[in-house]
Design a protein around this motif. Sequence first.
Motif, PDB file in Angstrom:
ATOM      1  N   GLN A 136     -87.444 -39.172 -99.534  1.00 36.81           N
ATOM      2  CA  GLN A 136     -88.486 -39.419-100.518  1.00 36.81           C
ATOM      3  C   GLN A 136     -88.336 -40.264-101.774  1.00 36.81           C
ATOM      4  N   GLN A 137     -86.935 -40.656-102.151  1.00 36.24           N
ATOM      5  CA  GLN A 137     -86.923 -41.617-103.064  1.00 36.24           C
ATOM      6  C   GLN A 137     -86.770 -42.958-102.487  1.00 36.24           C
ATOM      7  N   LEU A 138     -86.247 -42.978-101.401  1.00 29.83           N
ATOM      8  CA  LEU A 138     -86.208 -44.491-100.476  1.00 29.83           C
ATOM      9  C   LEU A 138     -87.763 -44.732-100.123  1.00 29.83           C
ATOM     10  N   GLY A 139     -88.675 -43.802 -99.767  1.00 29.32           N
ATOM     11  CA  GLY A 139     -90.121 -44.026 -99.421  1.00 29.32           C
ATOM     12  C   GLY A 139     -90.686 -44.633-100.796  1.00 29.32           C
ATOM     13  N   ILE A 140     -90.340 -44.032-101.945  1.00 25.95           N
ATOM     14  CA  ILE A 140     -91.295 -44.405-103.129  1.00 25.95           C
ATOM     15  C   ILE A 140     -90.755 -45.800-103.578  1.00 25.95           C
ATOM     16  N   MET A 141     -89.501 -46.107-103.323  1.00 23.52           N
ATOM     17  CA  MET A 141     -88.881 -47.469-103.578  1.00 23.52           C
ATOM     18  C   MET A 141     -89.663 -48.382-102.622  1.00 23.52           C
ATOM     19  N   ILE A 142     -89.593 -47.952-101.307  1.00 23.19           N
ATOM     20  CA  ILE A 142     -90.336 -48.960-100.431  1.00 23.19           C
ATOM     21  C   ILE A 142     -91.564 -49.304-100.386  1.00 23.19           C
ATOM     22  N   ALA A 143     -92.482 -48.194-101.009  1.00 24.49           N
ATOM     23  CA  ALA A 143     -93.852 -48.180-101.184  1.00 24.49           C
ATOM     24  C   ALA A 143     -94.069 -49.174-102.608  1.00 24.49           C
ATOM     25  N   LEU A 144     -93.362 -49.186-103.639  1.00 23.66           N
ATOM     26  CA  LEU A 144     -93.425 -49.888-104.676  1.00 23.66           C
ATOM     27  C   LEU A 144     -93.128 -51.510-104.289  1.00 23.66           C
ATOM     28  N   LEU A 145     -92.038 -51.688-103.837  1.00 27.85           N
ATOM     29  CA  LEU A 145     -91.790 -53.038-103.420  1.00 27.85           C
ATOM     30  C   LEU A 145     -92.788 -53.721-102.605  1.00 27.85           C
ATOM     31  N   SER A 146     -93.176 -52.913-101.585  1.00 28.06           N
ATOM     32  CA  SER A 146     -94.131 -53.576-100.690  1.00 28.06           C
ATOM     33  C   SER A 146     -95.644 -53.772-101.330  1.00 28.06           C
ATOM     34  N   SER A 147     -95.890 -52.896-102.238  1.00 28.08           N
ATOM     35  CA  SER A 147     -97.079 -53.062-102.889  1.00 28.08           C
ATOM     36  C   SER A 147     -96.935 -54.418-103.808  1.00 28.08           C
ATOM     37  N   ALA A 148     -95.937 -54.473-104.416  1.00 29.90           N
ATOM     38  CA  ALA A 148     -95.804 -55.739-105.206  1.00 29.90           C
ATOM     39  C   ALA A 148     -95.752 -57.032-104.360  1.00 29.90           C
TER      40      ALA A 148
END
Length: 287
Positions: free
Chosen positions: A270-282
């Motif tokens: 889940q932590q990995l998913g959150i980081m991917i989501a934030l980076l991809s959104s940016a």
Amino acid sequence: MTTIILGFATSLVYGFADFFGALASKKIKPVTVTFLAGLVGLGFVSIMSLIFGATFSPGAWFWGIAAGFAAAIGMTALYAALAIGPISVVSPLSAVVSAIVPMIVGFFLGERFSPIGFGAIAAIVVAVFLVGFVPGEDVRLPSTRALILGIIAGVGIGVVLICVDQAPSDSGLAPVILLRGMSATMLGIFTLTAFMRARGVKQEKREPIPAKYWISVALAGIFDASANIFFLTGMRLGSLTVVSVLTALYPLGTIILARIFLKERLAKTQQLGIMIALLSSAILAVA
């Protein structure tokens, strides 16, 4: 950038609604929670329409009612799928499908992105699954029925997003009011039918339900309705694909509140998913 912010806001607030809905369901029947939260949400969007306006044109009526039917089917299928389980697989599956369906429609409607933009969207879809997936020792593959119901749920939710997007842009909150009104009506009929069937069955005496659970019902309705407003505004300002994919991150909101109130820990996936989501959104914001 505003579209990205509204998309994230939609996912977080939808997740907040799920958290309080789940909390209320510990003492109150889930169908009752959904029905009452729907009524609260309907009242909330009706009040907010005094600020945002609401024009009930034929197009708003058509797409609002269509969204209401799709919501009833999608949520019924989702609850049935979650009841069969495993939740750790069925929930993220339905979330991913609910993102993919609007993406496909958005493509046919002419939405295009740069290769980097498409890559960011694909990464967010992966993040959706990682955020929603809860690993554990009892994780198992879902049955064929659970898979089918999970896919139906995702398609139903995706169709809701598409219908709201297709409503006239000058209709204000009318599509959301009609969506919630139709859903509340159908849930009300279902709840009344279940109540009538149970009348002849001897009921066990139950203790009064604490006020905090009724407050949770109200909060679930208000947050859910707020998410509808964020989503509608985000799509009118930006892309159906972008807002829908970000909306599918709704498990994130539930995770945050579970961490704050229930002290639940986040899994590494889940932590990995959150980081991917934030980076991809940016990346998507500047692509």
